[in-house]
Design an enzyme around this catalytic site. Sequence first.
Site, PDB file in Angstrom:
ATOM      1  N   ASN A 106      -0.384   2.523   5.745  1.00 15.23           N
ATOM      2  CA  ASN A 106       0.406   1.539   5.031  1.00 15.23           C
ATOM      3  C   ASN A 106       1.000   0.626   6.080  1.00 15.23           C
ATOM      4  OD1 ASN A 106       2.304   0.110   3.589  1.00 15.23           O
ATOM      5  ND2 ASN A 106       3.754   1.815   3.482  1.00 15.23           N
ATOM      6  N   GLY A 107       0.754  -0.671   5.930  1.00 19.63           N
ATOM      7  CA  GLY A 107       1.310  -1.617   6.886  1.00 19.63           C
ATOM      8  C   GLY A 107       0.340  -2.722   7.200  1.00 19.63           C
ATOM      9  N   ASP A 142      18.023 -12.040 -10.331  1.00 16.55           N
ATOM     10  CA  ASP A 142      16.722 -11.513  -9.874  1.00 16.55           C
ATOM     11  C   ASP A 142      16.865 -10.950  -8.461  1.00 16.55           C
ATOM     12  OD1 ASP A 142      14.103 -10.750 -10.104  1.00 16.55           O
ATOM     13  OD2 ASP A 142      13.316 -12.767 -10.411  1.00 16.55           O
ATOM     14  N   ASP A 143      15.823 -10.237  -8.014  1.00 15.78           N
ATOM     15  CA  ASP A 143      15.918  -9.566  -6.718  1.00 15.78           C
ATOM     16  C   ASP A 143      15.636 -10.499  -5.554  1.00 15.78           C
ATOM     17  OD1 ASP A 143      12.793  -9.156  -6.106  1.00 15.78           O
ATOM     18  OD2 ASP A 143      13.175  -8.661  -8.195  1.00 15.78           O
ATOM     19  N   CYS A 149      11.977  -1.749   7.438  1.00 15.24           N
ATOM     20  CA  CYS A 149      11.891  -2.947   6.585  1.00 15.24           C
ATOM     21  C   CYS A 149      12.963  -2.917   5.506  1.00 15.24           C
ATOM     22  CB  CYS A 149      10.496  -2.988   5.951  1.00 15.24           C
ATOM     23  SG  CYS A 149      10.323  -4.210   4.645  1.00 15.24           S
ATOM     24  N   TYR A 192      13.134  -4.779  -2.980  1.00 14.97           N
ATOM     25  CA  TYR A 192      12.154  -5.013  -4.041  1.00 14.97           C
ATOM     26  C   TYR A 192      11.075  -3.935  -4.135  1.00 14.97           C
ATOM     27  CZ  TYR A 192       7.989  -6.872  -6.275  1.00 14.97           C
ATOM     28  OH  TYR A 192       6.887  -7.022  -7.057  1.00 14.97           O
ATOM     29  N   GLY A 250       0.409  -0.500  -5.044  1.00 12.04           N
ATOM     30  CA  GLY A 250      -0.937  -1.076  -4.940  1.00 12.04           C
ATOM     31  C   GLY A 250      -1.762  -0.715  -6.148  1.00 12.04           C
ATOM     32  N   CYS A 306       0.842  -1.204   0.000  1.00 14.55           N
ATOM     33  CA  CYS A 306       0.000   0.000   0.000  1.00 14.55           C
ATOM     34  C   CYS A 306       0.879   1.257   0.000  1.00 14.55           C
ATOM     35  CB  CYS A 306      -0.917   0.100   1.220  1.00 14.55           C
ATOM     36  SG  CYS A 306      -2.108  -1.218   1.348  1.00 14.55           S
ATOM     37  N   CYS A 359      11.903 -11.613   7.406  1.00 16.97           N
ATOM     38  CA  CYS A 359      11.603 -12.590   6.354  1.00 16.97           C
ATOM     39  C   CYS A 359      12.838 -13.424   6.020  1.00 16.97           C
ATOM     40  CB  CYS A 359      11.037 -11.901   5.109  1.00 16.97           C
ATOM     41  SG  CYS A 359      12.051 -10.557   4.479  1.00 16.97           S
ATOM     42  N   CYS A 412       6.061 -12.410   6.450  1.00 11.56           N
ATOM     43  CA  CYS A 412       6.065 -11.048   6.976  1.00 11.56           C
ATOM     44  C   CYS A 412       4.717 -10.779   7.632  1.00 11.56           C
ATOM     45  CB  CYS A 412       6.285 -10.049   5.841  1.00 11.56           C
ATOM     46  SG  CYS A 412       6.178  -8.334   6.407  1.00 11.56           S
ATOM     47  N   CYS A 425      14.613  -4.368   9.988  1.00 10.72           N
ATOM     48  CA  CYS A 425      13.828  -5.594  10.111  1.00 10.72           C
ATOM     49  C   CYS A 425      14.133  -6.446   8.893  1.00 10.72           C
ATOM     50  CB  CYS A 425      12.332  -5.311  10.180  1.00 10.72           C
ATOM     51  SG  CYS A 425      11.337  -6.828  10.067  1.00 10.72           S
TER      52      CYS A 425
END
Lengths: 494, 494, 494, 494
Positions: free
Chosen positions: A100-101, A359-360, A247, A253, A28, A2, A460, A396, A457
């Site tokens: 957002n979150g 790739d990422d 994050c 990404y 989004g 978002c 993940c 996540c 953070c």
Amino acid sequence: MCGFVAIIGSPQAAAEVHMGLRALQHRGQDSAGIAEFDQRFRVHRGLGMVPTAIDAATLALFESSRAVIGHVRYPTRGSGHIEDAQPFLANPPGIILAHNGNLTNVEELAQKLADKSFRMLSYCDAEPLLGTLASKMLAARPFAHRTQDLITAVKELLGEVRGGYTAVCGMQLDGKPTLAVFRDPKGLRPCTIGRRGNAWMAASESVALDPLTFEEHFTPKPGELVILREGEEPQRFELHNLGHTPCIFEKIYFARPDANMAGRSVYEGRMAFGRTLADEFSEKGLEGDVVIPIPDTSRPAAQAFAEHLGIPYREGFIKNRYSGRTFIMPDAATRARALRLKLNPIRSVFKDKRVILFDDSIVRGATIARISEMVRDLDATEIHLAIHSPPVANPCFYGIDMSTVAELFAARFMHQGYPGKAGLRAAEKEMAKALKIDSLTYLSVEGLDQAWGGPRCAACFDGKYPAEIRAEDRLAIAADRRKAADRNTSETQF
Amino acid sequence: MCGFVAIIGSPQAAAEVHMGLRALQHRGQDSAGIAEFDQRFRVHRGLGMVPTAIDAATLALFESSRAVIGHVRYPTRGSGHIEDAQPFLANPPGIILAHNGNLTNVEELAQKLADKSFRMLSYCDAEPLLGTLASKMLAARPFAHRTQDLITAVKELLGEVRGGYTAVCGMQLDGKPTLAVFRDPKGLRPCTIGRRGNAWMAASESVALDPLTFEEHFTPKPGELVILREGEEPQRFELHNLGHTPCIFEKIYFARPDANMAGRSVYEGRMAFGRTLADEFSEKGLEGDVVIPIPDTSRPAAQAFAEHLGIPYREGFIKNRYSGRTFIMPDAATRARALRLKLNPIRSVFKDKRVILFDDSIVRGATIARISEMVRDLDATEIHLAIHSPPVANPCFYGIDMSTVAELFAARFMHQGYPGKAGLRAAEKEMAKALKIDSLTYLSVEGLDQAWGGPRCAACFDGKYPAEIRAEDRLAIAADRRKAADRNTSETQF
Amino acid sequence: MCGFVAIIGSPQAAAEVHMGLRALQHRGQDSAGIAEFDQRFRVHRGLGMVPTAIDAATLALFESSRAVIGHVRYPTRGSGHIEDAQPFLANPPGIILAHNGNLTNVEELAQKLADKSFRMLSYCDAEPLLGTLASKMLAARPFAHRTQDLITAVKELLGEVRGGYTAVCGMQLDGKPTLAVFRDPKGLRPCTIGRRGNAWMAASESVALDPLTFEEHFTPKPGELVILREGEEPQRFELHNLGHTPCIFEKIYFARPDANMAGRSVYEGRMAFGRTLADEFSEKGLEGDVVIPIPDTSRPAAQAFAEHLGIPYREGFIKNRYSGRTFIMPDAATRARALRLKLNPIRSVFKDKRVILFDDSIVRGATIARISEMVRDLDATEIHLAIHSPPVANPCFYGIDMSTVAELFAARFMHQGYPGKAGLRAAEKEMAKALKIDSLTYLSVEGLDQAWGGPRCAACFDGKYPAEIRAEDRLAIAADRRKAADRNTSETQF
Amino acid sequence: MCGFVAIIGSPQAAAEVHMGLRALQHRGQDSAGIAEFDQRFRVHRGLGMVPTAIDAATLALFESSRAVIGHVRYPTRGSGHIEDAQPFLANPPGIILAHNGNLTNVEELAQKLADKSFRMLSYCDAEPLLGTLASKMLAARPFAHRTQDLITAVKELLGEVRGGYTAVCGMQLDGKPTLAVFRDPKGLRPCTIGRRGNAWMAASESVALDPLTFEEHFTPKPGELVILREGEEPQRFELHNLGHTPCIFEKIYFARPDANMAGRSVYEGRMAFGRTLADEFSEKGLEGDVVIPIPDTSRPAAQAFAEHLGIPYREGFIKNRYSGRTFIMPDAATRARALRLKLNPIRSVFKDKRVILFDDSIVRGATIARISEMVRDLDATEIHLAIHSPPVANPCFYGIDMSTVAELFAARFMHQGYPGKAGLRAAEKEMAKALKIDSLTYLSVEGLDQAWGGPRCAACFDGKYPAEIRAEDRLAIAADRRKAADRNTSETQF
């Protein structure tokens, strides 16, 4: 995911918020909304991309407002229905909110609010956040809607609402249109504040500021409340700072490469990831003839990787600019072909080469498996895969939609947190075998921290969740995701 | 521009044509259409991109057909109204037609057809093309709709219809569904024929074949008629070949890089343009610190250019993947900001560098002027501009929409055709001055031919039009374009 | 059913046709279309009522035309899809056609046309009618699109096309916009020609002329071709007149009461039906306390009936002006309630009365059965039913959609044509018993002819079909209706 | 005007509310809305008639609710935009509200609410009504959302909110879904409560109950609050009864004839108006040959009038069932014709007759003037006009949209309230002259009271407003109407 944009003090606030949302469209694409809180209050939300969700006629309704909030939504929690789109309004007391979150204790909050007769109209977690704030504001005595009441309310809220979130709120406070921004105590989700003369802007990424010539002014701290009014200096209140762990996945990404995050360039960061990965790739004794990025995100890192190793960089895959999410495909055979509709390879770039695909990240692994299969048919002599982030092995809970553990590619090979660099190298062998390629190289967590230093953070990757997640929260979230998955079975990730 | 896809002999012809059209979406976004000519005849056309213009419910109507034609349209002639969308149907005698290209004697053809009571329902030049063919078929005696009648009709037509065009036609011939393809006598517009078992496909670019696993079979010759039926070998009739001069601008800009044109890779071609231009850039004694492509088309050539010169290549501009054509912008100031919404620079890439901006071509020059202005604010020490094609100084009459001479940037500096390499170098100085940059370097026509050899139409660069254009044709076309421009004043090119 | 409006010679032809179609909306609500044939040819068709099917923006496209045809469609043959909407265009040779009626030899015509390469794009019988005309025009030698060619073509056509139809055609003939109207040889379907200064209008009913101040000029004869041009006197050609037998059901139910048909007022006709039925009701020795029409059609006849018998007339049912066809009803119980949503009774009007319900006709009988059931609950002491037409016992093949014999209420009681007045009186007893009411009285065929004298088609009542229907035609029509019924099972008649 | 329907305790509450709204469609066609307040709260509102505003897919979202409120809106105050559609939701504390009527002190209420931070999102007066209720509920201490709190809140509200209104509210009270209905202290606007087993229904007119087989149970008193819950007996609280003066205009024009109002039949009432008017017509010594109603409302009264005088009744005007509000008319001449498109006369009914035109009321007079003009062209020998209500000479402030005094036809001839029967007869002569007809006869106020006895509000006729209207209220309302008129200039009344 978002994204939000809010402007106060501009005569064209609505049109500018609309442009800002388009700059954040990558955050989004399912729905978008806009709301004003100046002379009058008004909210509009629609499905689809920004120009569809908020068309010209709708935008015109907002044209006289100097105080506007907008939002683009990627459905982390909630069903993608119009009712889940943001912003939301609580009336009384007249508060508009978008965020957002992801909250991790939605059920608990909803339960508390039911006692206070605040009704949830959606599955979106912006509602319990707003309801919590609205209830606290209404409970203030004397009831006067003062700045001090907001400070008290947000301070309490930060202690009750768990998860990662940055919220923007519009209201009349002390009789003036007021834009309030607050972040969770760990500052997990991004936010930037910009200035243009007397006007202020808050946005998820700095790229929304650039086309509107707002200058980046500051980044709110974790647990901070910022109050913005036209022509006044920001009022900042550090209410509940538990230490900043932003994050890291935004940098890998999610954010646009041209964004700055807390003063650092995402583009430069990705270049650094590429260079560090190049070193790790070489350490393993691997070699290749050509570096081929899987577009679009991995380009800067792939470029730096290739340059660092002195290997040619080639755009071997052409991405169809016009392919959207929806395909009309009569059967499985046709569906299989759809990958080439989105990503068509140029055979000459692959033929007779030791190819390094770049790739990422790998989440579920379905796409990279299909790409690997496609490349095997292109007469490459070797296929190596380089990923400029560590393995995603943990879900996540703070706002990035990464599915459940069961669906994560890396989780099939790495069960208990991050195994260290050596453990990673061992796991990579199994993974490469599964993908039927010659090698797979992830950026190690050590390398990640070397390339982009400082607290972050990376749950993940390393399974260490900086903001508390209780057992019951995990269960509720898992249940939610299963429901959402049921609703969306027809969509496939490429 | 425009693009077509036609399939005969597949049980999923309609769904596959739909996918093929999506692969060709870059050739036209204003409208799309689909038609069947198997058991029954049916035509559907709609405005917008392929998924909007031909939605799932509509597509389902065509699902039982094994013979389908589709089209995406960029309005060269015609107004962008639904009535101008292709394919068209003449009934009687039952012929469906779509084409890519531009006729130069539309008025003359329309006049002839009026005498035969064929009514023009649109401003699209596919109608006079179809009307001419239909009239000739109806005039055949005995009237029996035989293959021989079609051969005669197309042979006559190729002598009467001037311009650049590739047409696909669907009809029942000798009692069988028949797909007929024919090209103008100079073969100006592209076409490729693919095979998959018993099924045949014709498309404007090979990229439509790839995702459907059709193999490229052959490229029809100029003035050739190809007749395709399920399970039969193609019948080929070379009726009026005046020598192949395919459009070079397809390779520079219009075609997708992953396309093959007459067996040659567009991607490799663009790399060659970049390398040749690198030599010409060096010859001028120019230098730089970083090569920055203006996305998306110029990437392969920029990459080759940078590599050839040993200068770093950086993606200094981030293109917004989601920005479409339509912007809602309240005033001129905001409109000026729209460029950064589409193309946002990363300041660190430019700062304190001698920057080489790299693009594929300059048409009207408005965008490059605005980009140059933007870059001047980014603290580059020098700005050089490299263009991997020669100056566009002459209008195209064969299907590329390049506006009138008056609007062409280069035409302001180069009046009479291509002045030779030396003349070009002189003109570049004036142009660079006008753009307020340190240098401008085009690929010379000589360099162009060196990089992509063989006969070609490069009329937009050298003013030599291979297919006859009469004086009255020019006048009629100019009048048409003025009318179309009046209809479309609100659209701005970026 | 269906209705057409055509105007030639008015500067506002399109807007006026649009208004005329609204006056004829009762003849068809499923789709509507409009076409011009003046300077340019253009056709637009849409689903829904006139304002939806032809919106303001669409209408504006036609504003410069002085020659326009419009149509509203009730799907007799065809599926109610957009492709079945009229008018149709054959191009070449440029003929627009719409018609009202039903052809009985569609398959035969379609077969002939396939040989001539005219492709059917729909299930609508206007297409074979148009195709037959177009083929004959194209076959004329020399090909010059002259009035004489049209006369020849229509003369042949009238001998080949069976059924009931009135067609309006627009074309350029002898270089002038020409409106041509022709009727089947028995003149089964209505038509009227109006004049206003230099302008001409053709319409299915005179009510389309009234609001546009066109004066009724004449009614074309059976098998007549009328040619209308701006500022010229009509040219009339009686090509194939087999004796006029106009449809009597138009007067009973289908036409608006304010229409004139061949110079006679439908309203006065219905009053006459009511008075004659009053006599027949009395002859049976029946009495009642109140006459209650089932709205809307039966009002004038019910009024005359009540007045003639000296019994009070009361509007005991209130019809919901806003109820359309579509109801959203969750289950059978709710569906049953839908009748009262459309037709709500006023209890006091029925209570303790000998009630005479009055309606225009009974087709399938489902509605009258439900109404009878509803009235039984309203405490009437007796229920009598009076119908101002004879029993519908035979299907219509000429354009009124009356379902198959199996579905006709009366056919269950009367097997072989009309049994004479005495036979009718006997059958009525059985019918009343089936409806659980005290009596049922139809107008006898003898009474019908007494009330509205002169030759007529009353095949639905007496089984005598004036225009030839071959055995194979019947079979083809029955098959068609079954298919259409399958497509439309969800619609219920009230 | 406007209408509401609310059901609690039915498993198909939403589908039934939808049907009920269709039965009340005549009370408002501009927008419609639906809301649930059972397990979850949800509101949907849309523009247009019921089936458009609330389509099947939307309705399906509400299918599991047993507690639903619906509304159809005619824009008395407010602009006809979607934001003005009802129902509204206040959240917190979770109250849904819709109403029928008009508040006269909106500005005062809005001012008070601003202090409590309740934001007006629309121009609809349902919002200040809801805001007032919500504020009072939120202020209850302890905050527990109990029935007792609602009683207190509504009691206070009835003392503060001026005007005519019946409101239906949905909320959770004492933990149960609760439907609350309350009326203004004079009971100006209608309301009826129905029962079906354990389910309850509230509606503006009884006609909404009939098709759903709810039985009329009782009519709430003025100033009464009724609390309805599934399976419980109604709780009734008479909180502020100032004496019942229900609107008489509902009986004359607005309600459906099949409705009962407070136990009396509107149909029978209209018959009584007709008979009384017949006596007054005769007293004036007037005669005629035929009574012709102007459809639809005046039919029952005209029928009784004709019967009482022994004069034939004829439906001389045919109303187009399909004409809606919107006409596309190119110029004034065409617009003039539009009347005949809506209302076409049958000439034979008028010709050589002394015609008595019959209508329910005259508001602005534009339509009757145009009808009179049309009738003069139909060769009637005399034209008399009979109106079954007194002259509308004063604006309504309680919910009937009758424009300002300046626009009222009768106000041009009668300045100061109702002049008594003799004064009326004198004024009628001037009015007839203005309309260029032979006579005009209104029902006198005396006759009105004779035909429909008992207390009533007839302020539009006699200028006596039963509910207080302060001077500042009048000014605010007049200003509002001017604004609304500006917004709606394009609409014409027929």
